[in-house]
Scaffold this motif. Structure first.
Motif: not given
Length: 125
Positions: A80-91
């Motif tokens: 979950f946290l990795g996916a959340m930070f991947a989304g933040l990275w994309w943004a």
């Protein structure tokens, strides 16, 4: 872009450290192994802050995001946290580029800091 991406990477340093604390509870993992892997990942995240705008910096950031998601096999919350930070990275990358483009357009149009000989504003009179 550099500021947004660096902020995301600094946040990841903390997440990696906290994941290491959780991973230490696993009796199959040695403390040395956990902190070696976490230390390397934290160091890579910190170094990426400095090279994020260089060629390949964004790709290395994506590799770190994949690594964080894969850490979910050791600490399940990291999926979950990795996916959340991947989304933040994309943004951070996406909107950071837009901000950089807007700054470049503003500077090209002669923004307030474009030249020392700029004429005073009409309100000054």
């Amino acid at each position: 872009m550099r500021t947004l991406c660096s902020s995301t990477l600094i946040g990841e340093i903390f997440i990696i450290g906290f994941a290491g604390l959780v991973a230490m509870k696993d009796p199959d993992l040695s403390t040395q192994t956990v902190w070696t892997v976490c230390g390397i990942a934290m160091f890579v995240s910190l170094m990426l802050c400095g090279v994020v705008t260089r060629p390949g910096g964004i790709a290395l950031g994506w590799a770190l995001q994949v690594g964080l998601i894969l850490a979910g096999f050791v600490v399940p919350l990291m999926f979950f946290l990795g996916a959340m930070f991947a989304g933040l990275w994309w943004a951070s990358v996406h909107y950071g580029r837009k901000i950089d483009e807007a700054k470049a357009r503003f500077a090209a149009q002669g923004g307030p800091d474009a030249g020392a000989g700029a004429s005073p504003s009409p309100d000054a009179a």
